[in-house]
Design a protein around this motif. Structure first.
Motif, mmCIF file in Angstrom:
data_model
loop_
_atom_site.group_PDB
_atom_site.id
_atom_site.type_symbol
_atom_site.label_atom_id
_atom_site.label_comp_id
_atom_site.label_asym_id
_atom_site.label_seq_id
_atom_site.Cartn_x
_atom_site.Cartn_y
_atom_site.Cartn_z
ATOM 1 N N ASP A 1 36.975 40.322 28.705
ATOM 2 C CA ASP A 1 35.533 40.000 29.543
ATOM 3 C C ASP A 1 35.019 41.474 29.554
ATOM 4 O OD1 ASP A 1 35.846 37.387 29.927
ATOM 5 O OD2 ASP A 1 37.362 37.629 31.609
ATOM 6 N N SER A 2 36.029 42.517 29.426
ATOM 7 C CA SER A 2 35.442 43.783 29.867
ATOM 8 C C SER A 2 36.224 44.911 28.919
ATOM 9 C CB SER A 2 35.847 44.121 31.209
ATOM 10 O OG SER A 2 35.711 45.509 31.261
ATOM 11 N N PRO A 3 35.401 45.658 28.316
ATOM 12 C CA PRO A 3 35.712 46.860 27.182
ATOM 13 C C PRO A 3 36.460 47.738 28.037
ATOM 14 C CG PRO A 3 33.416 46.581 26.891
ATOM 15 C CD PRO A 3 33.647 45.823 28.391
ATOM 16 N N LEU A 4 36.511 47.960 29.303
ATOM 17 C CA LEU A 4 37.260 48.948 30.022
ATOM 18 C C LEU A 4 38.754 48.125 30.190
ATOM 19 C CD1 LEU A 4 37.702 51.306 31.999
ATOM 20 C CD2 LEU A 4 36.866 50.249 33.879
ATOM 21 N N ALA A 5 38.809 47.039 30.494
ATOM 22 C CA ALA A 5 40.008 46.188 30.778
ATOM 23 C C ALA A 5 40.731 46.217 29.267
ATOM 24 C CB ALA A 5 39.809 44.750 31.072
ATOM 25 N N LYS A 6 39.987 46.093 28.284
ATOM 26 C CA LYS A 6 40.594 46.327 26.975
ATOM 27 C C LYS A 6 41.208 47.515 26.723
ATOM 28 C CE LYS A 6 39.929 44.682 22.034
ATOM 29 N NZ LYS A 6 38.806 44.123 21.215
ATOM 30 N N SER A 7 40.446 48.620 27.063
ATOM 31 C CA SER A 7 41.142 49.900 26.686
ATOM 32 C C SER A 7 42.182 50.115 27.734
ATOM 33 C CB SER A 7 39.887 51.052 27.044
ATOM 34 O OG SER A 7 40.359 52.276 27.006
ATOM 35 N N LEU A 8 42.188 49.878 29.007
ATOM 36 C CA LEU A 8 43.244 49.918 29.852
ATOM 37 C C LEU A 8 44.455 49.367 29.269
ATOM 38 C CD1 LEU A 8 41.438 49.980 33.279
ATOM 39 C CD2 LEU A 8 42.494 52.113 32.144
ATOM 40 N N GLU B 1 33.876 46.361 37.777
ATOM 41 C CA GLU B 1 34.255 47.349 36.803
ATOM 42 C C GLU B 1 34.944 48.509 37.237
ATOM 43 O OE1 GLU B 1 34.076 47.955 33.388
ATOM 44 O OE2 GLU B 1 33.587 45.670 33.357
ATOM 45 N N LYS B 2 34.494 48.744 38.661
ATOM 46 C CA LYS B 2 35.156 49.769 39.663
ATOM 47 C C LYS B 2 36.542 49.428 39.933
ATOM 48 C CE LYS B 2 31.128 52.045 41.932
ATOM 49 N NZ LYS B 2 30.331 52.154 42.986
ATOM 50 N N LEU B 3 36.952 48.039 40.267
ATOM 51 C CA LEU B 3 38.172 47.837 40.605
ATOM 52 C C LEU B 3 38.995 47.743 39.349
ATOM 53 C CD1 LEU B 3 37.932 44.932 43.086
ATOM 54 C CD2 LEU B 3 39.309 46.915 43.461
ATOM 55 N N LEU B 4 38.362 47.579 38.521
ATOM 56 C CA LEU B 4 39.444 47.549 37.195
ATOM 57 C C LEU B 4 39.824 49.023 37.024
ATOM 58 C CD1 LEU B 4 37.443 45.873 34.350
ATOM 59 C CD2 LEU B 4 39.695 45.228 35.215
ATOM 60 N N LYS B 5 39.370 49.969 37.345
ATOM 61 C CA LYS B 5 40.074 51.278 37.566
ATOM 62 C C LYS B 5 41.198 51.612 38.241
ATOM 63 C CE LYS B 5 35.440 53.440 36.130
ATOM 64 N NZ LYS B 5 34.302 54.223 36.574
ATOM 65 N N GLY B 6 41.453 50.643 39.248
ATOM 66 C CA GLY B 6 42.471 50.803 40.027
ATOM 67 C C GLY B 6 42.297 50.072 41.464
ATOM 68 N N ASN B 7 43.272 49.667 41.841
ATOM 69 C CA ASN B 7 43.488 49.010 43.070
ATOM 70 C C ASN B 7 43.445 49.738 44.559
ATOM 71 O OD1 ASN B 7 43.341 46.781 45.099
ATOM 72 N ND2 ASN B 7 45.595 46.527 44.989
ATOM 73 N N TRP C 1 41.822 40.379 43.722
ATOM 74 C CA TRP C 1 40.773 41.113 44.175
ATOM 75 C C TRP C 1 39.685 41.089 42.808
ATOM 76 C CZ3 TRP C 1 42.974 39.824 47.969
ATOM 77 C CH2 TRP C 1 43.945 40.448 48.755
ATOM 78 N N LEU C 2 40.242 41.253 41.509
ATOM 79 C CA LEU C 2 39.721 41.389 40.292
ATOM 80 C C LEU C 2 38.996 39.854 40.080
ATOM 81 C CD1 LEU C 2 41.833 43.180 37.832
ATOM 82 C CD2 LEU C 2 39.737 44.109 38.761
ATOM 83 N N ARG C 3 39.592 38.772 40.392
ATOM 84 C CA ARG C 3 38.918 37.543 40.291
ATOM 85 C C ARG C 3 37.811 37.179 41.343
ATOM 86 N NH1 ARG C 3 43.040 33.423 40.920
ATOM 87 N NH2 ARG C 3 44.737 34.857 41.433
ATOM 88 N N ILE C 4 38.068 37.711 42.387
ATOM 89 C CA ILE C 4 37.014 37.600 43.450
ATOM 90 C C ILE C 4 35.881 38.363 43.097
ATOM 91 C CG2 ILE C 4 36.349 37.888 45.671
ATOM 92 C CD1 ILE C 4 39.271 37.220 46.682
ATOM 93 N N ALA C 5 35.994 39.633 42.498
ATOM 94 C CA ALA C 5 35.016 40.734 42.231
ATOM 95 C C ALA C 5 34.162 40.181 41.029
ATOM 96 C CB ALA C 5 35.682 41.985 42.259
ATOM 97 N N TYR D 1 45.658 43.322 33.251
ATOM 98 C CA TYR D 1 44.586 43.464 31.996
ATOM 99 C C TYR D 1 44.330 42.665 31.217
ATOM 100 C CZ TYR D 1 43.995 47.712 34.598
ATOM 101 O OH TYR D 1 43.828 48.758 35.677
ATOM 102 N N ASN D 2 45.422 41.880 30.607
ATOM 103 C CA ASN D 2 45.352 40.948 29.643
ATOM 104 C C ASN D 2 44.707 39.910 29.751
ATOM 105 O OD1 ASN D 2 46.240 39.993 26.969
ATOM 106 N ND2 ASN D 2 47.585 38.766 28.137
ATOM 107 N N LYS D 3 44.385 39.469 31.256
ATOM 108 C CA LYS D 3 43.684 38.205 31.660
ATOM 109 C C LYS D 3 41.915 38.712 31.421
ATOM 110 C CE LYS D 3 46.285 36.253 35.215
ATOM 111 N NZ LYS D 3 46.299 35.903 36.839
ATOM 112 N N HIS D 4 41.819 40.215 31.342
ATOM 113 C CA HIS D 4 40.348 40.524 31.456
ATOM 114 C C HIS D 4 39.844 41.301 30.453
ATOM 115 C CE1 HIS D 4 40.294 39.408 35.943
ATOM 116 N NE2 HIS D 4 41.378 39.960 36.074
ATOM 117 N N LYS D 5 40.889 41.592 29.584
ATOM 118 C CA LYS D 5 40.374 42.326 28.177
ATOM 119 C C LYS D 5 39.247 41.785 27.375
ATOM 120 C CE LYS D 5 44.135 41.329 24.840
ATOM 121 N NZ LYS D 5 44.264 39.808 25.176
#
Length: 317
Positions: free
Chosen positions: A238-245, A151-157, A189-193, A232-236
């Motif tokens: 799986d995560s409300p944050l990714a969907k919002s971003l 979730e932290k990484l979703l906010k930015g690399n 990094w997101l896929r690993i995290a 973000y489309n890959k992760h939206k």
């Protein structure tokens, strides 16, 4: 362990990068260099330098330009090391990077997939620039002390690509770099995290070069946004944050009339809301301000319709 060095027209810096690899205090290194069809004299310089290198190596030379993700994948796929690091040939590894990170990873469990550190900043002439990489791209150091989460990484690399070391065995599950993207690191990094722990090392292990021809400087901001949308489309789901971003970036790009994103949305398999957006976006007889007003008006009508429909269903139920 394996080090993959990717090169494209870095004649000015490539030898400095390769020297930093040769100067690693860790001995058991396999070097893989992949050149992405350079048009300068990089290849000649690399070949001459390799005559003095006394460790195992492979040199792959592309006959056509494939881009950074395909280039790094060509190195990763043939790497034989238990651990793998990568570096662009304008950055520099510090001497104890490999030794320090191998020892740290050797003492982790199977839940840890990657390690990274901060990096110093240097200019075109290898002179220090004040500050460090993580400070430049993310000032919140609690991200490091509290643990690196998905979730932290979703906010930015904020992870410097030239400082990482990955356990090679996780790549069979995570996969390689997405070759549809213009830049390689954030998606990986997101896929690993999402599946593994990412560990931070306090040993600053590399120097990151800021110069006019680096990828981050030459890639237009509008194109970065398209790649961010793809990620973000890959992760939206799986995560409300990714969907919002995901939706916020698209909305912002529509307002700013980012043509790169318009053409991407037009060619993509996307939902009804986004189909409506790009169809309005493509109305050439309207000013862009009127397109935004029209879209917002239709979305409000749409939202009101679904709200009334839900109330009627509840009343009838």
């Amino acid at each position: 362990m394996s080090i993959v060095a990717i090169n494209y027209n870095n004649s000015k810096y490539v030898i400095e990068t390769l020297d930093s690899i040769a100067q690693q205090t860790y001995e058991n290194i396999e070097l893989i260099i992949v050149d992405d069809c350079s048009t300068d004299d990089s290849i000649e310089k690399i070949e001459k330098w390799l005559l003095t290198f006394n460790k195992p190596y492979k040199f792959i030379k592309h006959t056509k330009n494939k881009g950074v993700c395909a280039t790094i994948n060509d190195g990763y796929r043939i790497a034989k090391g238990k651990y793998i690091s990568s570096i662009a040939t304008d950055d520099i590894m510090l001497p104890q990077k490999t030794d320090t990170q191998v020892q740290l990873l050797e003492n982790t469990d199977d839940k840890t997939g990657m390690i990274f550190s901060d990096a110093y900043l240097i200019d075109e002439n290898s002179q220090p620039i004040s500050g460090k990489f993580i400070q430049k791209y993310n000032s919140d150091f609690s991200y490091l002390t509290d643990g690196i989460t998905y979730e932290k990484l979703l906010k930015g690399n904020f992870i410097p690509a030239m400082t990482i070391m990955i356990k090679s065995k996780i790549l069979s599950e995570i996969g390689y770099f997405d070759e549809s993207l213009n830049y390689e690191d954030y998606d990986m990094w997101l896929r690993i995290a999402k599946n593994y722990k990412i560990q931070y090392s306090e040993y600053i292990s590399a120097k990151y070069r800021l110069h006019k021809t680096s990828l981050t400087q030459t890639l237009l901001k509008d194109k970065w946004v398209v790649d961010d949308i793809k990620i973000y489309n890959k992760h939206k789901d799986d995560s409300p944050l990714a969907k919002s971003l995901f939706y916020n970036l698209i909305q912002e790009s529509f307002i700013n009339d980012n043509k790169n994103l318009y053409y991407y949305l037009k060619s993509s398999n996307i939902n009804k809301r986004l189909i409506l957006m790009y169809k309005i976006w493509g109305l050439s007889y309207l000013s862009h301000k009127k397109k935004i007003k029209l879209y917002n008006k239709i979305i409000n009508i749409w939202a009101s319709y679904y709200k009334i429909s839900a109330l009627l269903r509840n009343k009838n139920g």
